[in-house]
Design an enzyme around this catalytic site. Structure first.
Site, PDB file in Angstrom:
ATOM      1  N   ILE A  55     -10.379  -0.373  -1.803  1.00  0.00           N
ATOM      2  CA  ILE A  55      -8.966  -0.140  -2.101  1.00  0.00           C
ATOM      3  C   ILE A  55      -8.825   0.913  -3.201  1.00  0.00           C
ATOM      4  O   ILE A  55      -7.943   1.775  -3.143  1.00  0.00           O
ATOM      5  CB  ILE A  55      -8.268  -1.452  -2.530  1.00  0.00           C
ATOM      6  N   CYS A  56      -9.695   0.851  -4.198  1.00  0.00           N
ATOM      7  CA  CYS A  56      -9.570   1.714  -5.385  1.00  0.00           C
ATOM      8  C   CYS A  56      -9.458   3.202  -5.062  1.00  0.00           C
ATOM      9  O   CYS A  56      -8.563   3.867  -5.591  1.00  0.00           O
ATOM     10  CB  CYS A  56     -10.724   1.452  -6.346  1.00  0.00           C
ATOM     11  N   PRO A  57     -10.325   3.762  -4.207  1.00  0.00           N
ATOM     12  CA  PRO A  57     -10.201   5.207  -3.980  1.00  0.00           C
ATOM     13  C   PRO A  57      -8.891   5.582  -3.284  1.00  0.00           C
ATOM     14  O   PRO A  57      -8.389   6.691  -3.488  1.00  0.00           O
ATOM     15  CB  PRO A  57     -11.419   5.560  -3.131  1.00  0.00           C
ATOM     16  N   GLU A  59      -5.961   4.291  -3.924  1.00  0.00           N
ATOM     17  CA  GLU A  59      -4.973   4.376  -4.999  1.00  0.00           C
ATOM     18  C   GLU A  59      -5.219   5.592  -5.884  1.00  0.00           C
ATOM     19  O   GLU A  59      -4.282   6.312  -6.234  1.00  0.00           O
ATOM     20  CB  GLU A  59      -5.032   3.129  -5.880  1.00  0.00           C
ATOM     21  N   ILE A  60      -6.457   5.783  -6.262  1.00  0.00           N
ATOM     22  CA  ILE A  60      -6.804   6.891  -7.159  1.00  0.00           C
ATOM     23  C   ILE A  60      -6.443   8.225  -6.504  1.00  0.00           C
ATOM     24  O   ILE A  60      -5.840   9.095  -7.138  1.00  0.00           O
ATOM     25  CB  ILE A  60      -8.299   6.837  -7.539  1.00  0.00           C
TER      26      ILE A  60
END
Length: 191
Positions: A55-57, A59-60
């Site tokens: 999920i993190c990439p 959002e980033i």
């Protein structure tokens, strides 16, 4: 957790620089960012749990695509996690979605900032998906936190920043360019 009206904590963290500068390798890619960096600007500080995840990439990368919109609003973006600057750099080098990320990635390896903000997940010991809008005086004007498994909407952060910068009453779903509320007119209409 710190919230609206609280002072954003003082900090000094090593970060991977944004843009191509961030891909130069150790010794070239790193810089120190503090609460005094970019003084006088609005700051959007967002945290993600771990590098090399799923999920993190998303959002980033979404925040990175909006970096110009934030800059147009006299605001800077800082992304952060509890991973080290070396892990951040390696992730950028090997992840196509964030390789050209235009914003710095802060390394809160001692968990000092995330602890001061009160955003560490109690079980995992990593930062929750927290986002803070901090005004030029260092006061938190908006705070939002998601659990580890739900991504956030960076476009909503732009909308809230726009509303905060009007210093007016903004109704539900207000967007830049729309009318704000006139309290005096509403009061007179109700009377």
């Amino acid at each position: 957790m710190l919230t609206v009206g609280d002072k954003f904590p003082t900090f000094a963290l090593t970060a991977v620089k944004g843009g191509k500068e961030g891909l130069g390798g150790p010794g070239v890619s790193f810089t120190e960012i503090t609460n005094e960096t970019d003084a006088g600007k609005w700051k959007i500080v967002f945290f993600w749990p771990k590098d090399f995840t799923f999920i993190c990439p998303t959002e980033i990368a979404a925040f990175g695509k909006l970096a110009g919109e934030f800059a147009d609003r006299d605001a800077v973006l800082y992304g952060a996690s509890t991973d080290s600057e070396f892990v951040h750099l390696n992730w950028r080098v090997y992840n196509d979605d964030i390789r050209d990320l235009p914003i710095p990635m802060l390394a809160d390896v001692k968990r000092e900032l995330s602890t001061a903000l009160g955003i560490l997940d109690k079980e995992a010991g990593v930062a929750l998906r927290a986002t803070f809008i901090v005004d030029p005086d260092g006061t938190i004007q908006w705070a939002s936190v998601n659990g580890l498994n739900v991504g956030r909407n960076p476009q909503e952060v732009v909308r809230v920043l726009d509303a905060l910068q009007t210093d007016e009453l903004c109704p539900c779903n207000w967007e830049k360019g729309k009318d704000v509320l006139n309290a005096q007119a509403l009061f007179e209409k109700a009377a």
